[in-house]
Design a protein around this motif. Structure first.
Motif, PDB file in Angstrom:
ATOM      1  N   CYS A  25      68.134  47.338 -48.409  1.00  0.00           N
ATOM      2  CA  CYS A  25      68.928  47.911 -49.503  1.00  0.00           C
ATOM      3  C   CYS A  25      69.706  49.135 -49.035  1.00  0.00           C
ATOM      4  N   TYR A  26      69.144  49.896 -48.102  1.00  0.00           N
ATOM      5  CA  TYR A  26      69.862  51.054 -47.567  1.00  0.00           C
ATOM      6  C   TYR A  26      71.098  50.612 -46.799  1.00  0.00           C
ATOM      7  N   ARG A  27      70.980  49.553 -46.006  1.00  0.00           N
ATOM      8  CA  ARG A  27      72.155  49.050 -45.295  1.00  0.00           C
ATOM      9  C   ARG A  27      73.248  48.645 -46.278  1.00  0.00           C
ATOM     10  N   MET A  28      72.847  48.064 -47.373  1.00  0.00           N
ATOM     11  CA  MET A  28      73.809  47.615 -48.372  1.00  0.00           C
ATOM     12  C   MET A  28      74.427  48.775 -49.144  1.00  0.00           C
ATOM     13  N   MET A  29      73.635  49.799 -49.451  1.00  0.00           N
ATOM     14  CA  MET A  29      74.072  50.842 -50.382  1.00  0.00           C
ATOM     15  C   MET A  29      74.537  52.127 -49.713  1.00  0.00           C
ATOM     16  N   THR A  61      61.564  35.686 -47.549  1.00  0.00           N
ATOM     17  CA  THR A  61      62.927  35.207 -47.789  1.00  0.00           C
ATOM     18  C   THR A  61      63.280  35.308 -49.261  1.00  0.00           C
ATOM     19  N   TRP A  62      62.342  34.939 -50.119  1.00  0.00           N
ATOM     20  CA  TRP A  62      62.564  35.007 -51.567  1.00  0.00           C
ATOM     21  C   TRP A  62      62.833  36.442 -52.013  1.00  0.00           C
ATOM     22  N   LEU A  63      62.063  37.393 -51.500  1.00  0.00           N
ATOM     23  CA  LEU A  63      62.262  38.795 -51.866  1.00  0.00           C
ATOM     24  C   LEU A  63      63.605  39.320 -51.357  1.00  0.00           C
ATOM     25  N   TYR A  64      63.980  38.939 -50.139  1.00  0.00           N
ATOM     26  CA  TYR A  64      65.281  39.362 -49.623  1.00  0.00           C
ATOM     27  C   TYR A  64      66.418  38.804 -50.476  1.00  0.00           C
ATOM     28  N   ARG A  65      66.258  37.565 -50.959  1.00  0.00           N
ATOM     29  CA  ARG A  65      67.279  36.991 -51.833  1.00  0.00           C
ATOM     30  C   ARG A  65      67.434  37.826 -53.103  1.00  0.00           C
ATOM     31  N   ILE A  66      66.311  38.172 -53.704  1.00  0.00           N
ATOM     32  CA  ILE A  66      66.349  38.968 -54.935  1.00  0.00           C
ATOM     33  C   ILE A  66      66.939  40.347 -54.650  1.00  0.00           C
ATOM     34  N   ALA A  67      66.522  40.960 -53.542  1.00  0.00           N
ATOM     35  CA  ALA A  67      67.043  42.286 -53.191  1.00  0.00           C
ATOM     36  C   ALA A  67      68.551  42.243 -52.957  1.00  0.00           C
ATOM     37  N   THR A  68      69.022  41.194 -52.286  1.00  0.00           N
ATOM     38  CA  THR A  68      70.460  41.074 -52.013  1.00  0.00           C
ATOM     39  C   THR A  68      71.241  40.925 -53.304  1.00  0.00           C
ATOM     40  N   THR A  69      70.762  40.076 -54.188  1.00  0.00           N
ATOM     41  CA  THR A  69      71.424  39.900 -55.485  1.00  0.00           C
ATOM     42  C   THR A  69      71.423  41.197 -56.282  1.00  0.00           C
ATOM     43  N   THR A  70      70.311  41.907 -56.240  1.00  0.00           N
ATOM     44  CA  THR A  70      70.200  43.180 -56.956  1.00  0.00           C
ATOM     45  C   THR A  70      71.207  44.191 -56.416  1.00  0.00           C
ATOM     46  N   CYS A  71      71.350  44.260 -55.097  1.00  0.00           N
ATOM     47  CA  CYS A  71      72.310  45.174 -54.486  1.00  0.00           C
ATOM     48  C   CYS A  71      73.747  44.788 -54.830  1.00  0.00           C
ATOM     49  N   HIS A 142      82.683  50.093 -45.114  1.00  0.00           N
ATOM     50  CA  HIS A 142      84.082  49.681 -45.160  1.00  0.00           C
ATOM     51  C   HIS A 142      84.241  48.225 -45.588  1.00  0.00           C
ATOM     52  N   LEU A 143      83.144  47.476 -45.609  1.00  0.00           N
ATOM     53  CA  LEU A 143      83.213  46.055 -45.935  1.00  0.00           C
ATOM     54  C   LEU A 143      83.041  45.830 -47.435  1.00  0.00           C
ATOM     55  N   PRO A 144      83.758  44.861 -48.007  1.00  0.00           N
ATOM     56  CA  PRO A 144      83.467  44.458 -49.392  1.00  0.00           C
ATOM     57  C   PRO A 144      82.011  44.034 -49.500  1.00  0.00           C
ATOM     58  N   PRO A 145      81.388  44.217 -50.666  1.00  0.00           N
ATOM     59  CA  PRO A 145      79.942  43.975 -50.791  1.00  0.00           C
ATOM     60  C   PRO A 145      79.478  42.611 -50.301  1.00  0.00           C
ATOM     61  N   ARG A 146      80.190  41.528 -50.622  1.00  0.00           N
ATOM     62  CA  ARG A 146      79.725  40.213 -50.220  1.00  0.00           C
ATOM     63  C   ARG A 146      79.804  40.029 -48.702  1.00  0.00           C
ATOM     64  N   GLN A 147      80.881  40.555 -48.098  1.00  0.00           N
ATOM     65  CA  GLN A 147      80.972  40.528 -46.632  1.00  0.00           C
ATOM     66  C   GLN A 147      79.829  41.328 -46.015  1.00  0.00           C
ATOM     67  N   ARG A 148      79.550  42.453 -46.607  1.00  0.00           N
ATOM     68  CA  ARG A 148      78.466  43.316 -46.118  1.00  0.00           C
ATOM     69  C   ARG A 148      77.141  42.556 -46.136  1.00  0.00           C
ATOM     70  N   ALA A 149      76.870  41.878 -47.260  1.00  0.00           N
ATOM     71  CA  ALA A 149      75.616  41.132 -47.382  1.00  0.00           C
ATOM     72  C   ALA A 149      75.537  40.015 -46.349  1.00  0.00           C
ATOM     73  N   GLU A 163      70.858  29.557 -45.423  1.00  0.00           N
ATOM     74  CA  GLU A 163      70.007  30.500 -46.146  1.00  0.00           C
ATOM     75  C   GLU A 163      70.847  31.622 -46.753  1.00  0.00           C
ATOM     76  N   VAL A 164      71.820  32.087 -45.986  1.00  0.00           N
ATOM     77  CA  VAL A 164      72.696  33.145 -46.489  1.00  0.00           C
ATOM     78  C   VAL A 164      73.519  32.631 -47.668  1.00  0.00           C
ATOM     79  N   ALA A 165      74.002  31.410 -47.554  1.00  0.00           N
ATOM     80  CA  ALA A 165      74.801  30.822 -48.633  1.00  0.00           C
ATOM     81  C   ALA A 165      74.024  30.804 -49.933  1.00  0.00           C
ATOM     82  N   GLU A 166      72.746  30.447 -49.862  1.00  0.00           N
ATOM     83  CA  GLU A 166      71.919  30.418 -51.067  1.00  0.00           C
ATOM     84  C   GLU A 166      71.686  31.827 -51.609  1.00  0.00           C
ATOM     85  N   ALA A 167      71.522  32.784 -50.700  1.00  0.00           N
ATOM     86  CA  ALA A 167      71.234  34.156 -51.126  1.00  0.00           C
ATOM     87  C   ALA A 167      72.416  34.814 -51.826  1.00  0.00           C
TER      88      ALA A 167
END
Length: 329
Positions: A25-29, A61-71, A142-149, A163-167
């Protein structure tokens, strides 16, 4: 017939992953405070949905998916977190009055203790020092959020494209396209972020000792020789940034509140997998919190200094607001 999973099962299995999810989440935010809030939200969402977890993927993997969506949801309503270097050209006059902007949501450093970026930490399998360093976190902003994820999931966590596509809720082809654009943008804004982070050499440890001594002894002339020729100094929330040893020295002489030897104390901390110090400033005989300083080393010189003046960071790093102990030992 198997028993249904319970909330106790979830907490027992999920709690050891909290630190690596915070790093994600820190990398994302770009903010450790935002990351902590979003990890809490991730665990709350996962706990509520756990009875329906079918185990088609691992719990991690499930938790990372939820965290990514949350971010990604959080980023819909938030601006990117820059450093001053991401806003324009370097300042030409180090002695000119400093401009401060407290409205900008500045990038924050992260303690190694929270992200698991320490070299001996078991979580470093996922949270490598390279993946949490300040230059990369700044570049990701500098990246748009989806690119960042997509870039984080593919290049840091090494997920498969499917896996990334699903997340992130796109096709596999879209993942590959987003990743290509993200890598190109990253190379443009920070071509050096792929430089490997190595353990400190004896020469670099000596450099840090000399760096601390120069600051604590108010030896500005000695400080000049410790920087690379193109070294950068920046200090959010002040919007200017400065390049080159002479400019940094002039900034120190004219803008630093220290006036004599002993006015500053540098206390070693660990941030973003890099050397860092908590800086305390003496006023009326008391050393009060001043800034968190994160260093980037190139060989046996300092190539970048980020001085972060957000007072809340001292609490984040587990530091007292006043310092009464030894500075460097």
């Amino acid at each position: 017939m198997t028993d249904k999973p319970t909330s106790e099962d979830f907490l027992r299995q999920a709690d050891p992953m909290r630190r690596e999810l915070l790093a994600h989440c820190y990398r994302m935010m770009g903010s450790v405070h935002d990351a902590e809030d979003l990890v809490q939200e991730t665990y709350l969402r996962a706990w509520k949905a756990y009875e329906g977890f079918e185990g088609r993927s691992s719990l991690r993997t499930w938790l990372y998916r939820i965290a990514t969506t949350t971010c990604l949801t959080a980023l819909d309503s938030r601006s990117r977190r820059p450093l001053p270097t991401g806003l324009g050209a370097p300042s030409q006059e180090a002695a000119a009055p400093l401009a401060r902007d407290d409205e900008v949501p500045w990038l924050e450093p992260a303690p190694d203790a929270l992200t698991g970026a320490g070299a001996d930490d078991p979580a470093a399998i996922v949270t490598s020092r390279e993946s949490i360093r300040l230059a990369l976190i700044a570049a990701l902003q500098h990246l748009p959020p989806r690119q960042r994820a997509v870039l984080v999931l593919r290049d840091v966590l090494r997920w498969k494209a499917a896996e990334v596509a699903e997340a992130v809720g796109v096709s596999t082809a879209a993942v590959n396209s987003l990743l290509q654009r993200a890598r190109a943008q990253l190379d443009e804004v920070a071509p050096s972020v792929d430089d490997p982070v190595e353990p400190l050499t004896s020469e670099q440890r000596d450099l840090l000792d000399r760096y601390v001594a120069a600051f604590e002894n108010y030896d500005v002339d000695g400080l000049v020789h410790l920087f690379t020729e193109d070294a950068v100094w920046e200090m959010p929330p002040f919007t200017g940034w400065y390049q080159g040893p002479e400019s940094i020295a002039e900034l120190t002489r004219t803008q630093c509140p220290a006036e004599r030897a002993g006015d500053l104390r540098l206390v070693p901390v660990a941030a973003n997998g890099q050397p860092a110090f908590a800086v305390y400033h003496r006023k009326d005989g008391v050393y009060g919190q001043f800034a968190i300083m994160v260093l980037t080393l190139s060989g046996d010189r300092v190539s970048h200094v980020g001085m972060f003046f957000e007072e809340q960071l001292f609490e984040t790093f587990g530091l007292p607001p006043k310092w009464e102990g030894s500075a460097t030992k």
